[in-house]
Design a protein around this motif. Structure first.
Motif, PDB file in Angstrom:
ATOM      1  N   MET A 301       0.728  -1.175   0.046  1.00  0.00           N
ATOM      2  CA  MET A 301       0.015   0.022   0.003  1.00  0.00           C
ATOM      3  C   MET A 301       0.625   1.404   0.075  1.00  0.00           C
ATOM      4  N   ALA A 302       1.856   1.194   0.529  1.00  0.00           N
ATOM      5  CA  ALA A 302       2.693   2.178   0.757  1.00  0.00           C
ATOM      6  C   ALA A 302       3.305   2.632  -0.782  1.00  0.00           C
ATOM      7  N   ALA A 303       3.539   1.483  -1.286  1.00  0.00           N
ATOM      8  CA  ALA A 303       4.089   1.659  -2.631  1.00  0.00           C
ATOM      9  C   ALA A 303       2.973   2.160  -3.695  1.00  0.00           C
ATOM     10  N   GLY A 304       1.843   1.994  -3.244  1.00  0.00           N
ATOM     11  CA  GLY A 304       0.827   2.513  -4.385  1.00  0.00           C
ATOM     12  C   GLY A 304      -0.075   1.576  -4.738  1.00  0.00           C
ATOM     13  N   LEU A 305       0.013   0.335  -4.302  1.00  0.00           N
ATOM     14  CA  LEU A 305      -0.524  -0.791  -4.786  1.00  0.00           C
ATOM     15  C   LEU A 305      -1.893  -1.039  -4.411  1.00  0.00           C
ATOM     16  N   PRO A 306      -2.969  -1.308  -5.288  1.00  0.00           N
ATOM     17  CA  PRO A 306      -4.166  -1.513  -4.628  1.00  0.00           C
ATOM     18  C   PRO A 306      -4.089  -3.370  -4.306  1.00  0.00           C
ATOM     19  N   CYS A 307      -4.842  -3.668  -3.006  1.00  0.00           N
ATOM     20  CA  CYS A 307      -4.509  -4.914  -2.617  1.00  0.00           C
ATOM     21  C   CYS A 307      -5.670  -5.816  -2.971  1.00  0.00           C
ATOM     22  N   ALA A 308      -5.850  -7.082  -3.160  1.00  0.00           N
ATOM     23  CA  ALA A 308      -6.711  -8.291  -3.204  1.00  0.00           C
ATOM     24  C   ALA A 308      -6.283  -9.137  -2.186  1.00  0.00           C
ATOM     25  N   ALA A 309      -7.088  -9.369  -1.152  1.00  0.00           N
ATOM     26  CA  ALA A 309      -6.452 -10.019   0.063  1.00  0.00           C
ATOM     27  C   ALA A 309      -7.501 -10.994   0.600  1.00  0.00           C
ATOM     28  N   PHE A 310      -7.291 -12.209   1.199  1.00  0.00           N
ATOM     29  CA  PHE A 310      -8.062 -13.085   1.895  1.00  0.00           C
ATOM     30  C   PHE A 310      -8.138 -12.055   3.137  1.00  0.00           C
ATOM     31  N   LEU A 350      -9.780   2.229 -11.606  1.00  0.00           N
ATOM     32  CA  LEU A 350      -9.972   1.746 -10.289  1.00  0.00           C
ATOM     33  C   LEU A 350      -8.568   1.517  -9.651  1.00  0.00           C
ATOM     34  N   ARG A 351      -7.798   0.727 -10.380  1.00  0.00           N
ATOM     35  CA  ARG A 351      -6.714   0.577 -10.036  1.00  0.00           C
ATOM     36  C   ARG A 351      -5.800   1.851  -9.250  1.00  0.00           C
ATOM     37  N   ASP A 352      -5.810   2.801 -10.135  1.00  0.00           N
ATOM     38  CA  ASP A 352      -5.135   4.218  -9.988  1.00  0.00           C
ATOM     39  C   ASP A 352      -5.736   4.607  -8.483  1.00  0.00           C
ATOM     40  N   SER A 353      -7.128   4.929  -8.584  1.00  0.00           N
ATOM     41  CA  SER A 353      -7.754   5.492  -7.473  1.00  0.00           C
ATOM     42  C   SER A 353      -7.601   4.699  -6.126  1.00  0.00           C
ATOM     43  N   MET A 354      -7.696   3.307  -6.328  1.00  0.00           N
ATOM     44  CA  MET A 354      -7.426   2.597  -4.857  1.00  0.00           C
ATOM     45  C   MET A 354      -5.850   2.534  -4.601  1.00  0.00           C
ATOM     46  N   GLY A 355      -5.045   2.665  -5.658  1.00  0.00           N
ATOM     47  CA  GLY A 355      -3.679   2.730  -5.233  1.00  0.00           C
ATOM     48  C   GLY A 355      -3.317   4.143  -4.554  1.00  0.00           C
ATOM     49  N   ASP A 356      -3.946   4.986  -5.240  1.00  0.00           N
ATOM     50  CA  ASP A 356      -3.605   6.350  -4.576  1.00  0.00           C
ATOM     51  C   ASP A 356      -4.155   6.591  -3.159  1.00  0.00           C
ATOM     52  N   ALA A 357      -5.185   6.030  -2.944  1.00  0.00           N
ATOM     53  CA  ALA A 357      -5.927   5.924  -1.614  1.00  0.00           C
ATOM     54  C   ALA A 357      -5.155   5.070  -0.530  1.00  0.00           C
ATOM     55  N   ALA A 358      -4.690   3.946  -1.027  1.00  0.00           N
ATOM     56  CA  ALA A 358      -3.858   2.953  -0.241  1.00  0.00           C
ATOM     57  C   ALA A 358      -2.828   3.800   0.163  1.00  0.00           C
ATOM     58  N   ARG A 359      -2.093   4.417  -0.415  1.00  0.00           N
ATOM     59  CA  ARG A 359      -0.851   5.047  -0.230  1.00  0.00           C
ATOM     60  C   ARG A 359      -1.034   6.171   0.840  1.00  0.00           C
ATOM     61  N   VAL A 360      -2.056   6.740   0.845  1.00  0.00           N
ATOM     62  CA  VAL A 360      -2.611   7.943   1.803  1.00  0.00           C
ATOM     63  C   VAL A 360      -2.868   7.259   3.305  1.00  0.00           C
ATOM     64  N   ASN A 361      -3.775   6.278   2.781  1.00  0.00           N
ATOM     65  CA  ASN A 361      -4.349   5.643   4.188  1.00  0.00           C
ATOM     66  C   ASN A 361      -3.406   4.876   4.970  1.00  0.00           C
ATOM     67  N   VAL A 362      -2.424   4.268   4.488  1.00  0.00           N
ATOM     68  CA  VAL A 362      -1.560   3.563   5.224  1.00  0.00           C
ATOM     69  C   VAL A 362      -0.421   4.552   5.929  1.00  0.00           C
ATOM     70  N   GLN A 363      -0.549   5.705   5.741  1.00  0.00           N
ATOM     71  CA  GLN A 363       0.246   6.390   6.687  1.00  0.00           C
ATOM     72  C   GLN A 363      -0.254   6.773   7.974  1.00  0.00           C
ATOM     73  N   ARG A 364      -1.407   6.089   8.359  1.00  0.00           N
ATOM     74  CA  ARG A 364      -1.810   6.155   9.632  1.00  0.00           C
ATOM     75  C   ARG A 364      -1.070   5.482  10.491  1.00  0.00           C
ATOM     76  N   PHE A 365      -0.219   4.289  10.025  1.00  0.00           N
ATOM     77  CA  PHE A 365       0.699   3.570  10.891  1.00  0.00           C
ATOM     78  C   PHE A 365       2.055   4.346  10.726  1.00  0.00           C
ATOM     79  N   ALA A 366       2.244   5.386  10.317  1.00  0.00           N
ATOM     80  CA  ALA A 366       3.550   5.796  10.332  1.00  0.00           C
ATOM     81  C   ALA A 366       4.348   5.647  11.476  1.00  0.00           C
TER      82      ALA A 366
END
Length: 383
Positions: A301-310, A350-366
């Motif tokens: 997510m920090a690298a800006g990748l949208p994730c598919a996960a169990f 969708l990939r780009d919008s989710m990837g951008d959101a992932a990079r922003v959102n994951v920073q709450r664990f800075a």
């Protein structure tokens, strides 16, 4: 560093340098505490079967055993208690544990007031509880979900060996609540810090799905291959890159061949350049049967990748906001995981919008925020 007490902080793990997320976490935290003026010592019980290269470290490390301590099971029945060989091994192991615990005591006794012992794995706690920790704060950790722990021998060991520590830490509030329901009234939680934040995210231009993890049953690569077998025919220009090594490598490669996937799956082996591996991808997939607070997911997510996960653990749905910065599938449902992958692979917007959101959102664990929480916990437990 000013205004904060400088402490001696001991990390005690199964090994100083075994391959895996706990080791990566331990040394990340050790570096962060060192940078903030704490005096850190990383201690391992024994040498690992598969070590990882750590490079130069700004703090000392100690390994208690040159060879693995004798492996013995519980003495079952009269025959087990009378077995001469087993009794000898048990006696050797007990004597060795007392000797190594004395070494721990010597290290702990040299610490300044306010010292903290962080036991990252419950097996290592068996030595710590034999040592003299009087006057020290002892924190025991479980780096996996409570549900996954219940499928292993570690569950009962956590209940036994962590019951009297100053704080037992899970990785999420949800898991802490589950441990409290098991009678662990000392349970709380502490999320993992973000391992890194690349200055430049992945361009998401390559038709590549990335998986990073040990080739071990827990990581569910067999289920990933089943899901990929459903997804790949609709996306002949996409590839699945699997980074990692482990004991299941041969059987997984045979499964890959049997599914007819050799033309679309790349077995990349272990990598020392996780940011580089992620930069080459446009989607990240996590197929684990069990996790704690997966570092690989945070890194992607920090690298800006949208994730598919169990959705295999509270830590996963704590990190991924389903439908906003990634897509979750029911644990074990390979068809659903395949559909999540297909959704991301089919839609660049969708990939780009989710990837951008992932990079922003994951920073709450800075890292700064997580280290602050740790230091607040140290101060609270010292009172």
């Amino acid at each position: 560093m000013t205004g904060r007490p400088q402490r001696d902080v001991f990390f005690v793990s199964n090994s100083v340098d075994e391959l895996g997320g706990v080791t990566s976490w331990s040394h990340q935290m050790a570096r962060l505490f060192t940078e903030r003026g704490h005096r850190v010592h990383v201690i391992g019980i024994t040498e690992p079967a598969v070590p990882q290269e750590l490079g130069d470290l700004p703090y000392p490390t100690t390994t208690l055993y040159d060879a693995h301590p004798p492996r013995v099971g519980p003495a079952r029945g009269l025959r087990g208690r009378l077995d001469v060989t087993e009794r000898r091994l048990r006696a050797e192991r007990a004597a060795g544990m007392r000797e190594r615990a004395a070494e721990l005591t010597a290290l702990f006794r040299a610490a300044r007031p306010g010292a903290v012992v962080i036991v990252t794995q419950v097996w290592a706690m068996e030595w710590v509880e034999l040592a003299d920790t009087n006057g020290l704060t002892v924190i025991g950790m479980s780096h996996e979900s409570c549900a996954y722990s219940r499928t292993t021998s570690r569950f009962r060991r956590v209940l036994k060996h962590y019951k009297d520590v100053d704080r037992m830490l899970a990785l999420t509030r949800e898991d802490a609540d589950l441990w409290i329901r098991q009678g662990m009234n000392n349970a709380s939680f502490m999320p993992n810090p973000l391992p890194f934040m690349p200055e430049v995210p992945s361009p998401r231009t390559g038709n590549v799905v990335v998986s990073i993890g040990r080739l071990h049953d827990q990581k569910g690569i067999d289920m990933l291959l089943d899901a990929w077998a459903e997804t790949a025919p609709s996306h002949p220009d996409w590839r699945l890159r699997i980074y990692g090594s482990g004991e299941d490598e041969e059987i997984l490669k045979k499964q890959c061949t049997a599914l007819g996937l050799d033309g679309s799956v790349d077995w990349m082996g272990r990598t020392g350049d996780v940011p580089g591996a992620l930069r080459g991808g446009s989607v990240f997939v996590l197929s684990s049967r069990g996790e704690g607070f997966p570092l690989a997911l945070m890194e992607a997510m920090a690298a800006g990748l949208p994730c598919a996960a169990f959705d295999c653990a509270p830590g996963v749905h704590e990190i991924v906001r389903d439908g906003e910065d990634g897509l979750l599938a029911t644990l074990g449902n390979t068809g659903e995981l395949a559909r999540r992958l297909d959704t991301l692979m089919s839609d660049k917007v969708l990939r780009d919008s989710m990837g951008d959101a992932a990079r922003v959102n994951v920073q709450r664990f800075a890292t700064e925020e997580i280290v602050r929480k740790w230091e607040e916990l140290f101060a609270f437990l010292e009172r």
